[in-house]
Design a protein around this motif. Structure first.
Motif, mmCIF file in Angstrom:
data_model
loop_
_atom_site.group_PDB
_atom_site.id
_atom_site.type_symbol
_atom_site.label_atom_id
_atom_site.label_comp_id
_atom_site.label_asym_id
_atom_site.label_seq_id
_atom_site.Cartn_x
_atom_site.Cartn_y
_atom_site.Cartn_z
ATOM 1 N N ALA A 61 -3.537 -17.733 -11.472
ATOM 2 C CA ALA A 61 -2.951 -19.078 -11.359
ATOM 3 C C ALA A 61 -3.978 -20.069 -10.837
ATOM 4 O O ALA A 61 -4.077 -21.206 -11.321
ATOM 5 C CB ALA A 61 -1.723 -19.029 -10.441
ATOM 6 N N LEU A 64 -6.389 -21.025 -13.695
ATOM 7 C CA LEU A 64 -5.783 -21.932 -14.680
ATOM 8 C C LEU A 64 -5.712 -23.353 -14.117
ATOM 9 O O LEU A 64 -6.056 -24.330 -14.784
ATOM 10 C CB LEU A 64 -4.380 -21.448 -15.062
ATOM 11 N N LYS A 100 -7.189 -23.330 -4.881
ATOM 12 C CA LYS A 100 -7.430 -22.113 -4.108
ATOM 13 C C LYS A 100 -8.842 -21.587 -4.379
ATOM 14 O O LYS A 100 -9.312 -21.606 -5.523
ATOM 15 C CB LYS A 100 -6.413 -21.031 -4.489
ATOM 16 N N PRO A 166 -2.752 -36.373 -11.207
ATOM 17 C CA PRO A 166 -1.367 -36.731 -10.911
ATOM 18 C C PRO A 166 -0.932 -36.233 -9.536
ATOM 19 O O PRO A 166 -1.371 -35.169 -9.103
ATOM 20 C CB PRO A 166 -0.579 -36.017 -12.021
ATOM 21 N N HIS A 167 -0.084 -37.032 -8.888
ATOM 22 C CA HIS A 167 0.431 -36.659 -7.566
ATOM 23 C C HIS A 167 1.887 -36.221 -7.685
ATOM 24 O O HIS A 167 2.580 -36.575 -8.648
ATOM 25 C CB HIS A 167 0.335 -37.841 -6.602
ATOM 26 N N VAL A 168 2.354 -35.485 -6.676
ATOM 27 C CA VAL A 168 3.735 -34.972 -6.732
ATOM 28 C C VAL A 168 4.777 -36.082 -6.719
ATOM 29 O O VAL A 168 5.893 -35.885 -7.174
ATOM 30 C CB VAL A 168 4.021 -34.000 -5.561
ATOM 31 N N LEU A 175 3.428 -40.403 -14.843
ATOM 32 C CA LEU A 175 2.976 -39.143 -15.462
ATOM 33 C C LEU A 175 2.622 -39.361 -16.931
ATOM 34 O O LEU A 175 1.587 -38.902 -17.412
ATOM 35 C CB LEU A 175 4.060 -38.070 -15.336
ATOM 36 N N PHE A 179 -1.170 -38.720 -18.588
ATOM 37 C CA PHE A 179 -1.469 -37.806 -19.692
ATOM 38 C C PHE A 179 -1.872 -38.579 -20.953
ATOM 39 O O PHE A 179 -2.714 -38.125 -21.725
ATOM 40 C CB PHE A 179 -0.299 -36.849 -19.940
ATOM 41 N N SER A 193 3.040 -28.715 -18.059
ATOM 42 C CA SER A 193 3.630 -28.640 -16.723
ATOM 43 C C SER A 193 4.422 -27.344 -16.532
ATOM 44 O O SER A 193 4.686 -26.953 -15.397
ATOM 45 C CB SER A 193 4.548 -29.845 -16.480
#
Ligand code: HEM
Length: 195
Positions: A61, A64, A100, A166-168, A175, A179, A193
């Protein structure tokens, strides 16, 4: 935002991201780009990604997502992997702080494996290794296989200020605009998404 449904939509998602390529690369991408210079490239990356996934459950994850964050800024040119001497690195931007380390490690290990092969050494761009590692992360997680066209050039520019992601708290209009700026439709966005 990708949730656990990410795997289900990875085929469409990854194909769209791969199709983005790099607007700064002059090369024409094609599947057999390394057929004579590094014929075992895909096997080498596959085995390396498998090892990374055995070491950490989140490496697939994370890899990606790293690919998405790279492709969304200046195209899929591995600029997110660059470490500048002046400390102004794309990966250092606030928007990239939740990436991560396992994603970066997966790509670095795959690159080390590629460069260990005498035939391949220093012949494969990091951008292509990142694209292949993302594909293998999808496939080795049980997602569908898709062909990755190769021949990307590595970017040379990496700055915090170039990062726009993009932010949450983005609403649908924001959005869509984000894109659309990447040449992607709302359908592409929904597939990417994974929701
Ligand atoms: C639509 C806009 C998107 C937003 C706002 C968004 C935001 C986020 C956020 C906030 C997280 C959690 C990070 C954390 O651990 O704190 C996340 C995780 C993740 N995102 Fe996205 N994302 C978006 C699109 C995408 C796309 C297009 C992909 C790939 C095709 C992707 C792949 C992932 C993956 C695989 C994770 C989980 C892995 C990880 O946290 O390292 N996201 N995303």
């Amino acid at each position: 935002m990708a949730n656990l449904g990410w795997l289900a939509s990875l085929a469409a998602a990854a194909v769209v991201v791969v199709a983005l390529g790099s607007p700064f690369a002059a090369a024409q991408l094609r599947p057999g780009y390394y057929a004579s210079t590094c014929p075992n490239l895909e096997t080498i990356v596959r085995n390396s990604v498998r090892q990374s996934m055995a070491q950490s459950q989140i490496s697939a994850a994370a890899t990606l997502r790293l690919f998405f964050h790279d492709c969304a800024v200046r195209g899929c040119d591995a600029s997110i992997m660059i470490v500048n001497s002046n400390g102004d690195d794309e990966w250092g931007s606030p928007d990239d702080q939740s990436l991560k380390p396992q994603g970066f490690q997966t790509v670095l290990d795959a690159k080390a494996a590629v460069d260990k092969d005498p035939q391949c050494r220093y012949k494969v761009s990091c951008a292509d290794i990142l694209a292949l590692a993302a594909r293998e992360s999808v496939v080795q997680s049980g997602g569908p296989y898709y062909q990755v066209e190769l021949g990307r050039y590595d970017g040379k520019v990496s700055t915090k200020s170039s990062v726009v992601l993009p932010h949450v708290d983005f609403n649908l209009d924001k959005l869509n605009a984000f894109f659309s700026g990447l040449g992607l439709s709302q359908t592409d966005m929904i597939a990417l998404s994974g929701n």
